[in-house]
Design a protein around this motif. Structure first.
Motif, PDB file in Angstrom:
ATOM      1  N   THR A 115       0.833  -1.201   0.000  1.00 28.21           N
ATOM      2  CA  THR A 115       0.000   0.000   0.000  1.00 28.21           C
ATOM      3  C   THR A 115       0.869   1.253   0.000  1.00 28.21           C
ATOM      4  O   THR A 115       0.569   2.230  -0.687  1.00 28.21           O
ATOM      5  CB  THR A 115      -0.933  -0.001   1.222  1.00 28.21           C
ATOM      6  OG1 THR A 115      -1.694  -1.210   1.206  1.00 28.21           O
ATOM      7  CG2 THR A 115      -1.873   1.174   1.186  1.00 28.21           C
ATOM      8  N   GLY A 116       1.943   1.220   0.773  1.00 30.97           N
ATOM      9  CA  GLY A 116       2.843   2.367   0.823  1.00 30.97           C
ATOM     10  C   GLY A 116       3.471   2.681  -0.523  1.00 30.97           C
ATOM     11  O   GLY A 116       3.647   3.846  -0.878  1.00 30.97           O
ATOM     12  N   GLN A 117       3.807   1.649  -1.294  1.00 32.00           N
ATOM     13  CA  GLN A 117       4.383   1.862  -2.618  1.00 32.00           C
ATOM     14  C   GLN A 117       3.359   2.481  -3.566  1.00 32.00           C
ATOM     15  O   GLN A 117       3.700   3.346  -4.376  1.00 32.00           O
ATOM     16  CB  GLN A 117       4.906   0.549  -3.185  1.00 32.00           C
ATOM     17  CG  GLN A 117       6.160   0.064  -2.494  1.00 32.00           C
ATOM     18  CD  GLN A 117       6.584  -1.309  -2.951  1.00 32.00           C
ATOM     19  OE1 GLN A 117       5.738  -2.181  -3.193  1.00 32.00           O
ATOM     20  NE2 GLN A 117       7.888  -1.525  -3.076  1.00 32.00           N
ATOM     21  N   TRP A 118       2.119   2.045  -3.472  1.00 30.43           N
ATOM     22  CA  TRP A 118       1.062   2.636  -4.311  1.00 30.43           C
ATOM     23  C   TRP A 118       0.836   4.095  -3.952  1.00 30.43           C
ATOM     24  O   TRP A 118       0.661   4.946  -4.830  1.00 30.43           O
ATOM     25  CB  TRP A 118      -0.250   1.856  -4.178  1.00 30.43           C
ATOM     26  CG  TRP A 118      -0.261   0.597  -5.000  1.00 30.43           C
ATOM     27  CD1 TRP A 118      -0.265  -0.677  -4.542  1.00 30.43           C
ATOM     28  CD2 TRP A 118      -0.282   0.492  -6.432  1.00 30.43           C
ATOM     29  NE1 TRP A 118      -0.274  -1.570  -5.584  1.00 30.43           N
ATOM     30  CE2 TRP A 118      -0.284  -0.874  -6.760  1.00 30.43           C
ATOM     31  CE3 TRP A 118      -0.293   1.421  -7.457  1.00 30.43           C
ATOM     32  CZ2 TRP A 118      -0.297  -1.329  -8.086  1.00 30.43           C
ATOM     33  CZ3 TRP A 118      -0.301   0.961  -8.771  1.00 30.43           C
ATOM     34  CH2 TRP A 118      -0.298  -0.396  -9.069  1.00 30.43           C
ATOM     35  N   VAL A 119       0.827   4.396  -2.659  1.00 31.21           N
ATOM     36  CA  VAL A 119       0.634   5.784  -2.217  1.00 31.21           C
ATOM     37  C   VAL A 119       1.791   6.644  -2.718  1.00 31.21           C
ATOM     38  O   VAL A 119       1.585   7.745  -3.229  1.00 31.21           O
ATOM     39  CB  VAL A 119       0.504   5.854  -0.678  1.00 31.21           C
ATOM     40  CG1 VAL A 119       0.553   7.284  -0.188  1.00 31.21           C
ATOM     41  CG2 VAL A 119      -0.773   5.177  -0.228  1.00 31.21           C
ATOM     42  N   PHE A 120       3.015   6.154  -2.558  1.00 29.98           N
ATOM     43  CA  PHE A 120       4.177   6.893  -3.039  1.00 29.98           C
ATOM     44  C   PHE A 120       4.081   7.138  -4.543  1.00 29.98           C
ATOM     45  O   PHE A 120       4.353   8.247  -5.020  1.00 29.98           O
ATOM     46  CB  PHE A 120       5.469   6.146  -2.711  1.00 29.98           C
ATOM     47  CG  PHE A 120       6.681   6.800  -3.309  1.00 29.98           C
ATOM     48  CD1 PHE A 120       7.228   7.918  -2.720  1.00 29.98           C
ATOM     49  CD2 PHE A 120       7.257   6.298  -4.463  1.00 29.98           C
ATOM     50  CE1 PHE A 120       8.342   8.535  -3.271  1.00 29.98           C
ATOM     51  CE2 PHE A 120       8.356   6.905  -5.022  1.00 29.98           C
ATOM     52  CZ  PHE A 120       8.909   8.023  -4.425  1.00 29.98           C
ATOM     53  N   ALA A 121       3.722   6.120  -5.305  1.00 29.64           N
ATOM     54  CA  ALA A 121       3.618   6.262  -6.758  1.00 29.64           C
ATOM     55  C   ALA A 121       2.572   7.303  -7.131  1.00 29.64           C
ATOM     56  O   ALA A 121       2.798   8.127  -8.020  1.00 29.64           O
ATOM     57  CB  ALA A 121       3.291   4.921  -7.393  1.00 29.64           C
TER      58      ALA A 121
END
Length: 62
Positions: free
Chosen positions: A4-10
């Motif tokens: 989820t954190g990677q999606w938010v960052f992207a």
């Protein structure tokens, strides 16, 4: 696949990039329209290609 954190960052990176590009190239809008007529078609084609890759990946995964 992604956390989820990677999606938010992207998503945040994409939004920040679009805003930065808008301000960086906003001043030259008239010149860009003259020099790069029809370049939006290339962008649409590229985005469709990326979407097709994701669809193929999802289909192949099942």
């Amino acid at each position: 696949m992604f956390t989820t954190g990677q999606w938010v960052f992207a998503a945040l990176f994409f939004v920040a990039f679009v805003i930065a590009a808008y301000f960086a190239y906003g001043k030259d809008k008239a010149l860009h329209q003259k020099q790069f007529k029809g370049s939006y078609k290339i962008l649409i084609g590229f985005l469709l290609f990326v979407v097709m890759l994701f669809v193929i990946k999802l289909v192949m995964k099942r």
